[in-house]
Design a protein around this motif. Sequence first.
Motif, PDB file in Angstrom:
ATOM      1  N   ILE A   1      -8.071   0.963  -7.169  1.00  0.00           N
ATOM      2  CA  ILE A   1      -8.624   1.363  -5.878  1.00  0.00           C
ATOM      3  C   ILE A   1      -9.249   0.153  -5.182  1.00  0.00           C
ATOM      4  O   ILE A   1      -9.059  -0.056  -3.982  1.00  0.00           O
ATOM      5  CB  ILE A   1      -9.659   2.491  -6.049  1.00  0.00           C
ATOM      6  CG1 ILE A   1      -9.014   3.746  -6.672  1.00  0.00           C
ATOM      7  CG2 ILE A   1     -10.332   2.821  -4.733  1.00  0.00           C
ATOM      8  CD1 ILE A   1      -7.943   4.386  -5.848  1.00  0.00           C
ATOM      9  N   VAL A   2      -9.978  -0.672  -5.932  1.00  0.00           N
ATOM     10  CA  VAL A   2     -10.581  -1.875  -5.350  1.00  0.00           C
ATOM     11  C   VAL A   2      -9.491  -2.819  -4.843  1.00  0.00           C
ATOM     12  O   VAL A   2      -9.618  -3.415  -3.769  1.00  0.00           O
ATOM     13  CB  VAL A   2     -11.507  -2.577  -6.373  1.00  0.00           C
ATOM     14  CG1 VAL A   2     -11.953  -3.937  -5.873  1.00  0.00           C
ATOM     15  CG2 VAL A   2     -12.709  -1.700  -6.690  1.00  0.00           C
ATOM     16  N   GLN A   3      -8.402  -2.941  -5.582  1.00  0.00           N
ATOM     17  CA  GLN A   3      -7.298  -3.789  -5.137  1.00  0.00           C
ATOM     18  C   GLN A   3      -6.657  -3.222  -3.874  1.00  0.00           C
ATOM     19  O   GLN A   3      -6.241  -3.979  -2.988  1.00  0.00           O
ATOM     20  CB  GLN A   3      -6.261  -3.935  -6.247  1.00  0.00           C
ATOM     21  CG  GLN A   3      -6.759  -4.777  -7.398  1.00  0.00           C
ATOM     22  CD  GLN A   3      -5.834  -4.724  -8.591  1.00  0.00           C
ATOM     23  OE1 GLN A   3      -4.683  -5.127  -8.475  1.00  0.00           O
ATOM     24  NE2 GLN A   3      -6.328  -4.231  -9.716  1.00  0.00           N
ATOM     25  N   ARG A   4      -6.607  -1.910  -3.757  1.00  0.00           N
ATOM     26  CA  ARG A   4      -6.096  -1.307  -2.524  1.00  0.00           C
ATOM     27  C   ARG A   4      -6.988  -1.670  -1.345  1.00  0.00           C
ATOM     28  O   ARG A   4      -6.508  -1.988  -0.265  1.00  0.00           O
ATOM     29  CB  ARG A   4      -6.011   0.210  -2.655  1.00  0.00           C
ATOM     30  CG  ARG A   4      -4.846   0.684  -3.472  1.00  0.00           C
ATOM     31  CD  ARG A   4      -4.764   2.180  -3.474  1.00  0.00           C
ATOM     32  NE  ARG A   4      -3.720   2.632  -4.373  1.00  0.00           N
ATOM     33  CZ  ARG A   4      -3.460   3.896  -4.617  1.00  0.00           C
ATOM     34  NH1 ARG A   4      -4.176   4.848  -4.034  1.00  0.00           N
ATOM     35  NH2 ARG A   4      -2.495   4.227  -5.439  1.00  0.00           N
ATOM     36  N   TYR A   5      -8.296  -1.590  -1.554  1.00  0.00           N
ATOM     37  CA  TYR A   5      -9.220  -1.963  -0.480  1.00  0.00           C
ATOM     38  C   TYR A   5      -9.037  -3.435  -0.099  1.00  0.00           C
ATOM     39  O   TYR A   5      -9.089  -3.787   1.079  1.00  0.00           O
ATOM     40  CB  TYR A   5     -10.674  -1.693  -0.867  1.00  0.00           C
ATOM     41  CG  TYR A   5     -11.041  -0.232  -0.857  1.00  0.00           C
ATOM     42  CD1 TYR A   5     -10.717   0.586   0.216  1.00  0.00           C
ATOM     43  CD2 TYR A   5     -11.731   0.329  -1.917  1.00  0.00           C
ATOM     44  CE1 TYR A   5     -11.056   1.924   0.230  1.00  0.00           C
ATOM     45  CE2 TYR A   5     -12.078   1.670  -1.913  1.00  0.00           C
ATOM     46  CZ  TYR A   5     -11.740   2.471  -0.835  1.00  0.00           C
ATOM     47  OH  TYR A   5     -12.081   3.792  -0.827  1.00  0.00           O
ATOM     48  N   ALA A   6      -8.814  -4.281  -1.087  1.00  0.00           N
ATOM     49  CA  ALA A   6      -8.585  -5.700  -0.797  1.00  0.00           C
ATOM     50  C   ALA A   6      -7.283  -5.868  -0.003  1.00  0.00           C
ATOM     51  O   ALA A   6      -7.230  -6.673   0.940  1.00  0.00           O
ATOM     52  CB  ALA A   6      -8.542  -6.512  -2.088  1.00  0.00           C
TER      53      ALA A   6
ATOM     54  N   GLY B   1      -9.300  -9.971  -4.211  1.00  0.00           N
ATOM     55  CA  GLY B   1      -8.270  -9.100  -4.783  1.00  0.00           C
ATOM     56  C   GLY B   1      -7.609  -9.732  -5.995  1.00  0.00           C
ATOM     57  O   GLY B   1      -7.338  -9.054  -6.996  1.00  0.00           O
TER      58      GLY B   1
ATOM     59  N   LEU C   1       0.826  -1.207   0.000  1.00  0.00           N
ATOM     60  CA  LEU C   1       0.000   0.000   0.000  1.00  0.00           C
ATOM     61  C   LEU C   1       0.863   1.262   0.000  1.00  0.00           C
ATOM     62  O   LEU C   1       0.561   2.224  -0.713  1.00  0.00           O
ATOM     63  CB  LEU C   1      -0.938   0.003   1.207  1.00  0.00           C
ATOM     64  CG  LEU C   1      -2.077  -0.993   1.137  1.00  0.00           C
ATOM     65  CD1 LEU C   1      -2.710  -1.192   2.507  1.00  0.00           C
ATOM     66  CD2 LEU C   1      -3.119  -0.532   0.132  1.00  0.00           C
TER      67      LEU C   1
ATOM     68  N   ILE D   1      -5.995  -3.645   2.004  1.00  0.00           N
ATOM     69  CA  ILE D   1      -6.304  -3.169   3.348  1.00  0.00           C
ATOM     70  C   ILE D   1      -7.024  -4.263   4.123  1.00  0.00           C
ATOM     71  O   ILE D   1      -6.718  -4.524   5.290  1.00  0.00           O
ATOM     72  CB  ILE D   1      -7.143  -1.873   3.291  1.00  0.00           C
ATOM     73  CG1 ILE D   1      -6.289  -0.718   2.773  1.00  0.00           C
ATOM     74  CG2 ILE D   1      -7.725  -1.537   4.669  1.00  0.00           C
ATOM     75  CD1 ILE D   1      -7.080   0.536   2.420  1.00  0.00           C
ATOM     76  N   GLY D   2      -7.974  -4.924   3.472  1.00  0.00           N
ATOM     77  CA  GLY D   2      -8.699  -6.008   4.119  1.00  0.00           C
ATOM     78  C   GLY D   2      -7.784  -7.138   4.544  1.00  0.00           C
ATOM     79  O   GLY D   2      -7.863  -7.618   5.686  1.00  0.00           O
TER      80      GLY D   2
ATOM     81  N   ARG E   1     -13.171   6.684  -6.378  1.00  0.00           N
ATOM     82  CA  ARG E   1     -13.199   5.503  -7.240  1.00  0.00           C
ATOM     83  C   ARG E   1     -11.979   5.437  -8.159  1.00  0.00           C
ATOM     84  O   ARG E   1     -11.756   4.430  -8.804  1.00  0.00           O
ATOM     85  CB  ARG E   1     -14.472   5.509  -8.087  1.00  0.00           C
ATOM     86  CG  ARG E   1     -15.695   5.267  -7.269  1.00  0.00           C
ATOM     87  CD  ARG E   1     -16.896   5.093  -8.162  1.00  0.00           C
ATOM     88  NE  ARG E   1     -18.082   5.207  -7.358  1.00  0.00           N
ATOM     89  CZ  ARG E   1     -19.116   5.965  -7.632  1.00  0.00           C
ATOM     90  NH1 ARG E   1     -19.140   6.685  -8.728  1.00  0.00           N
ATOM     91  NH2 ARG E   1     -20.153   6.008  -6.830  1.00  0.00           N
TER      92      ARG E   1
ATOM     93  N   THR F   1     -10.685 -12.474   1.171  1.00  0.00           N
ATOM     94  CA  THR F   1     -10.353 -11.139   0.661  1.00  0.00           C
ATOM     95  C   THR F   1      -9.212 -11.210  -0.351  1.00  0.00           C
ATOM     96  O   THR F   1      -9.246 -10.510  -1.372  1.00  0.00           O
ATOM     97  CB  THR F   1      -9.975 -10.210   1.825  1.00  0.00           C
ATOM     98  OG1 THR F   1     -11.031 -10.240   2.800  1.00  0.00           O
ATOM     99  CG2 THR F   1      -9.780  -8.787   1.360  1.00  0.00           C
TER     100      THR F   1
END
Length: 178
Positions: free
Chosen positions: A44-49, A83, A25, A51-52, A125, A79
């Motif tokens: 961005i979605v991969q970043r959230y994954a 990702g 990250l 983080i998860g 997004r 998760t």
Amino acid sequence: MVLNWIDQAPRRVLALISVACVAMLVFGMYLQHVVGLEPCPMCIVQRYALIGVAVFTGMASARGQKGWWMSWAVLAVLTAGFGAFVAARQSWLQWYPPEIATCGRDFYGMIENYPISRAVPMIFRGSGDCTAIDWTFLGGSIANWSFVCFIGFGMVLLVLLVRALKGSSRAGSGFSVA
């Protein structure tokens, strides 16, 4: 040797995965804010994954109770799988780009054309093109390397969970949660 380490110190393995996610990250933020790469919505979605996975493995490593860390590790595996799916889809789009890219908008266009209540969520997004390959390392794009890392995290977590389950089914297996 590696499997022995997994058996002897699962909490350390989980903490190491969490630290690796945080490092990824930080590198993503470096690429965005220092190098100037714009993340796309899939990034961005991969970043959230990430983080998860970091949070779940961090929580798993926080306590030594086997049920506790195994529950969090299962969430981390799911998760990481999500990702990996998003990274694989982005890699596919990069290898076989569609004729019309519909992955994101530019920041100023969103502010000028939409009310602030709609523009703010759009900002988070991402605005880059998901099919663009702006950075490579050893021939792989960010999405390719993200996929490899998510699969690696998922495999290590699965091995950790399977070995823990096998260890608990055998009496006196010597499995420890140190």
